[in-house]
Design a protein around this motif. Structure first.
Motif, PDB file in Angstrom:
ATOM      1  N   THR A 231     -10.100 -11.622  -0.347  1.00 54.46           N
ATOM      2  CA  THR A 231      -9.910 -11.339   1.068  1.00 54.46           C
ATOM      3  C   THR A 231      -8.455 -11.136   1.413  1.00 54.46           C
ATOM      4  O   THR A 231      -8.135 -10.552   2.426  1.00 54.46           O
ATOM      5  CB  THR A 231     -10.464 -12.494   1.930  1.00 54.46           C
ATOM      6  OG1 THR A 231      -9.883 -13.713   1.482  1.00 54.46           O
ATOM      7  CG2 THR A 231     -11.969 -12.563   1.826  1.00 54.46           C
ATOM      8  N   GLY A 232      -7.554 -11.669   0.592  1.00 57.59           N
ATOM      9  CA  GLY A 232      -6.120 -11.456   0.806  1.00 57.59           C
ATOM     10  C   GLY A 232      -5.506 -12.612   1.547  1.00 57.59           C
ATOM     11  O   GLY A 232      -6.033 -13.081   2.538  1.00 57.59           O
ATOM     12  N   VAL A 233      -4.366 -13.086   1.075  1.00 58.03           N
ATOM     13  CA  VAL A 233      -3.704 -14.209   1.691  1.00 58.03           C
ATOM     14  C   VAL A 233      -2.203 -14.035   1.633  1.00 58.03           C
ATOM     15  O   VAL A 233      -1.686 -13.300   0.810  1.00 58.03           O
ATOM     16  CB  VAL A 233      -4.069 -15.549   0.990  1.00 58.03           C
ATOM     17  CG1 VAL A 233      -5.487 -15.923   1.256  1.00 58.03           C
ATOM     18  CG2 VAL A 233      -3.805 -15.467  -0.493  1.00 58.03           C
ATOM     19  N   VAL A 234      -1.505 -14.711   2.543  1.00 58.62           N
ATOM     20  CA  VAL A 234      -0.060 -14.866   2.445  1.00 58.62           C
ATOM     21  C   VAL A 234       0.170 -16.344   2.274  1.00 58.62           C
ATOM     22  O   VAL A 234      -0.143 -17.131   3.149  1.00 58.62           O
ATOM     23  CB  VAL A 234       0.650 -14.383   3.725  1.00 58.62           C
ATOM     24  CG1 VAL A 234       2.145 -14.493   3.566  1.00 58.62           C
ATOM     25  CG2 VAL A 234       0.247 -12.956   4.040  1.00 58.62           C
ATOM     26  N   LEU A 235       0.682 -16.761   1.131  1.00 59.58           N
ATOM     27  CA  LEU A 235       0.724 -18.184   0.800  1.00 59.58           C
ATOM     28  C   LEU A 235       2.104 -18.778   0.944  1.00 59.58           C
ATOM     29  O   LEU A 235       3.086 -18.131   0.679  1.00 59.58           O
ATOM     30  CB  LEU A 235       0.231 -18.368  -0.625  1.00 59.58           C
ATOM     31  CG  LEU A 235      -1.173 -17.805  -0.863  1.00 59.58           C
ATOM     32  CD1 LEU A 235      -1.489 -17.778  -2.324  1.00 59.58           C
ATOM     33  CD2 LEU A 235      -2.197 -18.588  -0.117  1.00 59.58           C
TER      34      LEU A 235
ATOM     35  N   ASP B  89       3.823 -17.456  -3.365  1.00 65.24           N
ATOM     36  CA  ASP B  89       2.907 -16.504  -2.744  1.00 65.24           C
ATOM     37  C   ASP B  89       2.180 -15.751  -3.853  1.00 65.24           C
ATOM     38  O   ASP B  89       2.666 -14.755  -4.376  1.00 65.24           O
ATOM     39  CB  ASP B  89       3.716 -15.563  -1.854  1.00 65.24           C
ATOM     40  CG  ASP B  89       2.849 -14.570  -1.095  1.00 65.24           C
ATOM     41  OD1 ASP B  89       1.717 -14.315  -1.543  1.00 65.24           O
ATOM     42  OD2 ASP B  89       3.312 -14.067  -0.062  1.00 65.24           O
ATOM     43  N   LEU B  90       1.015 -16.231  -4.227  1.00 68.71           N
ATOM     44  CA  LEU B  90       0.320 -15.658  -5.375  1.00 68.71           C
ATOM     45  C   LEU B  90      -0.190 -14.256  -5.096  1.00 68.71           C
ATOM     46  O   LEU B  90      -0.283 -13.434  -6.017  1.00 68.71           O
ATOM     47  CB  LEU B  90      -0.835 -16.576  -5.790  1.00 68.71           C
ATOM     48  CG  LEU B  90      -0.420 -17.977  -6.263  1.00 68.71           C
ATOM     49  CD1 LEU B  90      -1.638 -18.759  -6.736  1.00 68.71           C
ATOM     50  CD2 LEU B  90       0.613 -17.901  -7.370  1.00 68.71           C
ATOM     51  N   ALA B  91      -0.520 -13.946  -3.848  1.00 64.58           N
ATOM     52  CA  ALA B  91      -0.948 -12.591  -3.517  1.00 64.58           C
ATOM     53  C   ALA B  91       0.206 -11.619  -3.710  1.00 64.58           C
ATOM     54  O   ALA B  91       0.044 -10.531  -4.260  1.00 64.58           O
ATOM     55  CB  ALA B  91      -1.459 -12.535  -2.074  1.00 64.58           C
ATOM     56  N   LEU B  92       1.386 -12.019  -3.263  1.00 65.14           N
ATOM     57  CA  LEU B  92       2.585 -11.191  -3.446  1.00 65.14           C
ATOM     58  C   LEU B  92       2.873 -11.002  -4.927  1.00 65.14           C
ATOM     59  O   LEU B  92       3.159  -9.891  -5.375  1.00 65.14           O
ATOM     60  CB  LEU B  92       3.767 -11.855  -2.735  1.00 65.14           C
ATOM     61  CG  LEU B  92       5.134 -11.171  -2.750  1.00 65.14           C
ATOM     62  CD1 LEU B  92       5.925 -11.583  -1.521  1.00 65.14           C
ATOM     63  CD2 LEU B  92       5.935 -11.558  -3.990  1.00 65.14           C
ATOM     64  N   VAL B  93       2.797 -12.076  -5.687  1.00 66.90           N
ATOM     65  CA  VAL B  93       3.086 -12.017  -7.123  1.00 66.90           C
ATOM     66  C   VAL B  93       2.107 -11.092  -7.839  1.00 66.90           C
ATOM     67  O   VAL B  93       2.497 -10.278  -8.676  1.00 66.90           O
ATOM     68  CB  VAL B  93       3.057 -13.432  -7.735  1.00 66.90           C
ATOM     69  CG1 VAL B  93       3.046 -13.368  -9.257  1.00 66.90           C
ATOM     70  CG2 VAL B  93       4.246 -14.244  -7.250  1.00 66.90           C
ATOM     71  N   SER B  94       0.830 -11.191  -7.484  1.00 59.27           N
ATOM     72  CA  SER B  94      -0.176 -10.351  -8.155  1.00 59.27           C
ATOM     73  C   SER B  94       0.047  -8.874  -7.859  1.00 59.27           C
ATOM     74  O   SER B  94      -0.279  -8.009  -8.665  1.00 59.27           O
ATOM     75  CB  SER B  94      -1.586 -10.770  -7.724  1.00 59.27           C
ATOM     76  OG  SER B  94      -1.847 -10.386  -6.383  1.00 59.27           O
ATOM     77  N   THR B  95       0.623  -8.583  -6.684  1.00 60.58           N
ATOM     78  CA  THR B  95       0.888  -7.202  -6.296  1.00 60.58           C
ATOM     79  C   THR B  95       2.159  -6.661  -6.933  1.00 60.58           C
ATOM     80  O   THR B  95       2.237  -5.495  -7.317  1.00 60.58           O
ATOM     81  CB  THR B  95       1.016  -7.103  -4.755  1.00 60.58           C
ATOM     82  OG1 THR B  95      -0.163  -7.621  -4.160  1.00 60.58           O
ATOM     83  CG2 THR B  95       1.212  -5.671  -4.307  1.00 60.58           C
ATOM     84  N   MET B  96       3.183  -7.532  -7.068  1.00 58.28           N
ATOM     85  CA  MET B  96       4.523  -7.094  -7.453  1.00 58.28           C
ATOM     86  C   MET B  96       4.823  -7.223  -8.946  1.00 58.28           C
ATOM     87  O   MET B  96       5.517  -6.388  -9.522  1.00 58.28           O
ATOM     88  CB  MET B  96       5.564  -7.915  -6.684  1.00 58.28           C
ATOM     89  CG  MET B  96       5.638  -7.613  -5.206  1.00 58.28           C
ATOM     90  SD  MET B  96       6.540  -6.101  -4.867  1.00 58.28           S
ATOM     91  CE  MET B  96       8.216  -6.592  -5.302  1.00 58.28           C
ATOM     92  N   ALA B  97       4.356  -8.301  -9.572  1.00 54.01           N
ATOM     93  CA  ALA B  97       4.883  -8.690 -10.884  1.00 54.01           C
ATOM     94  C   ALA B  97       4.222  -7.948 -12.043  1.00 54.01           C
ATOM     95  O   ALA B  97       3.033  -7.643 -12.008  1.00 54.01           O
ATOM     96  CB  ALA B  97       4.719 -10.188 -11.083  1.00 54.01           C
ATOM     97  N   ASP B  98       5.030  -7.690 -13.076  1.00 53.50           N
ATOM     98  CA  ASP B  98       4.516  -7.171 -14.343  1.00 53.50           C
ATOM     99  C   ASP B  98       4.102  -8.332 -15.248  1.00 53.50           C
ATOM    100  O   ASP B  98       3.059  -8.281 -15.895  1.00 53.50           O
ATOM    101  CB  ASP B  98       5.588  -6.336 -15.041  1.00 53.50           C
ATOM    102  CG  ASP B  98       6.036  -5.160 -14.200  1.00 53.50           C
ATOM    103  OD1 ASP B  98       5.166  -4.389 -13.760  1.00 53.50           O
ATOM    104  OD2 ASP B  98       7.250  -5.022 -13.948  1.00 53.50           O
ATOM    105  N   ARG B  99       4.958  -9.379 -15.288  1.00 54.90           N
ATOM    106  CA  ARG B  99       4.652 -10.585 -16.049  1.00 54.90           C
ATOM    107  C   ARG B  99       4.864 -11.801 -15.161  1.00 54.90           C
ATOM    108  O   ARG B  99       5.710 -11.792 -14.258  1.00 54.90           O
ATOM    109  CB  ARG B  99       5.539 -10.714 -17.290  1.00 54.90           C
ATOM    110  CG  ARG B  99       5.157  -9.821 -18.450  1.00 54.90           C
ATOM    111  CD  ARG B  99       5.948 -10.153 -19.719  1.00 54.90           C
ATOM    112  NE  ARG B  99       7.370 -10.145 -19.478  1.00 54.90           N
ATOM    113  CZ  ARG B  99       8.172 -11.207 -19.668  1.00 54.90           C
ATOM    114  NH1 ARG B  99       7.674 -12.349 -20.100  1.00 54.90           N
ATOM    115  NH2 ARG B  99       9.472 -11.106 -19.439  1.00 54.90           N
ATOM    116  N   VAL B 100       4.111 -12.865 -15.443  1.00 57.75           N
ATOM    117  CA  VAL B 100       4.175 -14.084 -14.639  1.00 57.75           C
ATOM    118  C   VAL B 100       4.316 -15.292 -15.557  1.00 57.75           C
ATOM    119  O   VAL B 100       3.609 -15.400 -16.568  1.00 57.75           O
ATOM    120  CB  VAL B 100       2.908 -14.259 -13.762  1.00 57.75           C
ATOM    121  CG1 VAL B 100       3.040 -15.497 -12.884  1.00 57.75           C
ATOM    122  CG2 VAL B 100       2.658 -13.022 -12.911  1.00 57.75           C
TER     123      VAL B 100
END
Length: 545
Positions: A541-545, A212-223
């Motif tokens: 636009t925002g997604v849940v992947l 879920d890249l949208a979740l990751v972009s919101t939550m993560a410090d590093r990827v």
């Protein structure tokens, strides 16, 4: 510089000595940090996490220079020492909640077991702590749910129980393997806020494994991005999502669905295939010594809708609102209370035995939990062919084998997959097998219950395109049950929003997603996570992947 909480150096994992799943990777996680590991299903993300806790199957061999937790090399620890670390210093939320929970223990007993493993509390204090954890993860009616068994909960509710169990030991590092896959967007937002607040209050580090890249972009410090067992790119979240350098990372970002895609849908009217009128499905509530009925759970409460031939109706709503119950009861997989259901003009009410069996060729289902919907002792080829054997006995063995081969190829699996067992595949690959099985009998209607929730973005895009192509070529209709509004925009013609057993809003995709009328629909859309750091308006636009 801050010392790492977890340091992994030169980790490799092989299966059966010659199949490399994780290929010489190294990474670190710092205290209080959110570190995300992303990539396609089968890339080795979950195996990497299991390697750290030495929870690999017997046919796997692990090699590494070191796996250090606060400087303590876990490779030198005995199994007894690791038992004290698992769940206490490092905790893990598994990807598949149904196969991770004990089916013969209540959820209260399972949460209590996790607490007592590390904290010798009294019975009353343990029960109080169980209730607190279930309240933390927003489980509805936690006092009642304590006595429930896993099969009595929805997929999203089971996932919340898994999160509660993982938090029971107050770990230094929480490994979250797809923690919100089964959750609707509103509950997902609550869980993410919960995990963040726990991080801030305890200093816990979070290792997030997700597609879920949208979740990751919101939550993560590093990827870190993983492909074919290797880490191909690691960067700060802002840098990776705004200017990805590796071609594979760019491919993942380009595969994201867009909410704008619904504007291209054709509005052509066609005759109805499925007609549902005033449909009810109630479950009795029994209490007391003699288990007398004291009320009913109105899982589906007076629902009416229709699906046109060759069209897709998306059914969206929170977990536990009745979506899956409706899909199963429409196909007579679970009993309904009342209402009328017609497929291609044929009433399904009261059909039994051979009459109902004949209608099975017209309607199939892709279940939400792929692993529990397949027989673990059957080869994949036999699983896909099972429906053909039962409903098309005129098809001979040679034709059947060829059809299975083509179906596996259609859903992106090799021909050799037919000779393997379900447990040998990743979660996303198992979902593709289930889609192939549903297509095997060439149905007119397929109920798709979260068919892309376990898939990474690139395979999700392939499956959506496959379903659309099949619809165009064969005129198949879909009842698409999902909490992924971006996928709704990609595949659906109409949307029905379900809340507490009722359909509260229904209309075209464009109308519901961009001009919602009901307050609950507006709440759902506002909760969709937005892909941060991107300059592409289609992705924003925002997604849940």
């Amino acid at each position: 510089m801050t010392e790492p909480l977890l340091s992994v150096e030169n980790l490799s994992v092989n299966f059966n000595r010659n199949h490399v799943v994780v290929d010489n990777i190294s990474f670190v996680i710092y205290p209080g940090e959110t570190f995300a590991l992303v990539g396609e299903s089968g890339s080795g993300k979950s195996i990497t996490a299991l390697s750290v806790l030495r929870l690999l199957p017997n046919n796997a061999s692990l090699t590494a220079s070191s796996i250090s937790l606060h400087g303590d090399n876990l490779l030198k620890n005995s199994e007894l020492d690791l038992c004290k670390i698992r769940g206490r210093r490092i905790s893990l939320i598994f990807q598949d909640p149904m196969s991770s929970l004990n089916p013969v223990m209540t959820i209260g007993e399972q949460v209590a077991e996790a607490i007592q493993q590390h904290y010798p509390l009294s019975k009353s204090d343990t029960q109080q702590r169980v209730l607190e954890l279930l309240q933390q993860v927003e489980l509805p009616e936690p006092q009642e749910r304590i006595k429930s068994y896993p099969h009595q909960l929805s997929g999203g509710q089971r996932q919340r129980v898994m999160i509660a169990i993982a938090l029971a030991g107050k770990p230094d590092l929480l490994i979250a393997d797809e923690p919100t896959t089964s959750l609707d967007v509103t509950i997902q937002a609550q869980i993410l806020v919960l995990l963040k607040s726990i991080q801030q209050s305890t200093g816990m580090a979070l290792w997030l494994i997700s597609h879920d890249l949208a979740l990751v972009s919101t939550m993560a410090d590093r990827v870190a991005v993983m492909q074919h067992g290797k880490i191909v790119e690691t960067a700060q979240s802002a840098e990776l999502f705004s200017s990805a350098k590796h071609p594979y990372t760019q491919k993942l970002l380009n595969a994201l669905p867009s909410m704008q895609s619904c504007l291209d849908h054709c509005a052509e009217d066609k005759p109805p295939l499925l007609q549902v009128d005033n449909f009810h499905c109630y479950y009795p509530i029994r209490k007391g010594l003699f288990k007398r009925i004291v009320g009913y759970v109105r899982a589906v409460d007076g629902v009416s809708f229709s699906i046109q031939k060759g069209k897709t109706l998306a059914l969206v709503g929170e977990s536990g609102c009745g979506k899956t119950t409706l899909g199963k009861s429409l196909l007579n997989l679970i009993p309904s209370t009342s209402g009328s259901v017609k497929i291609d003009g044929v009433a399904l009410d009261g059909l039994e035995g051979e009459q109902l069996r004949k209608q099975r060729t017209n309607m199939q289902i892709v279940f939400q939990d792929p692993f529990s919907s397949m027989n673990p002792r059957m080869l994949v080829g036999d699983i896909v062919a099972e429906g053909i054997v039962a409903l098309h006995p005129d098809v001979n063995a040679v034709e059947r084998k060829e059809r299975v081969r083509k179906l596996l190829q259609q859903v992106g699996l090799p021909e050799a997959a037919a000779l393997r067992y379900p447990h040998e595949f990743s979660g996303g690959q198992r979902q593709r097998i289930c889609i192939a099985r549903a297509l095997a009998v060439q149905p007119k209607l397929i109920v798709c219950d979260e068919p892309t929730s376990a898939l990474d973005v690139s395979v999700q895009a392939q499956i959506i395109q496959l379903l659309k192509d099949l619809q165009k070529e064969q005129g198949i209709s879909y009842l698409f049950i999902t909490h992924d509004l971006a996928v709704v925009a990609e595949i659906a013609d109409e949307v029905a929003v379900m809340y507490q057993g009722k359909i509260i809003e229904q209309g075209s995709v464009e109308q519901v997603l961009f001009k919602p009328q009901h307050a609950y629909t507006k709440k759902l859309i506002s909760a969709v996570p937005v892909l941060k750091y991107s300059n592409d308006s289609q992705l924003k636009t925002g997604v849940v992947l």
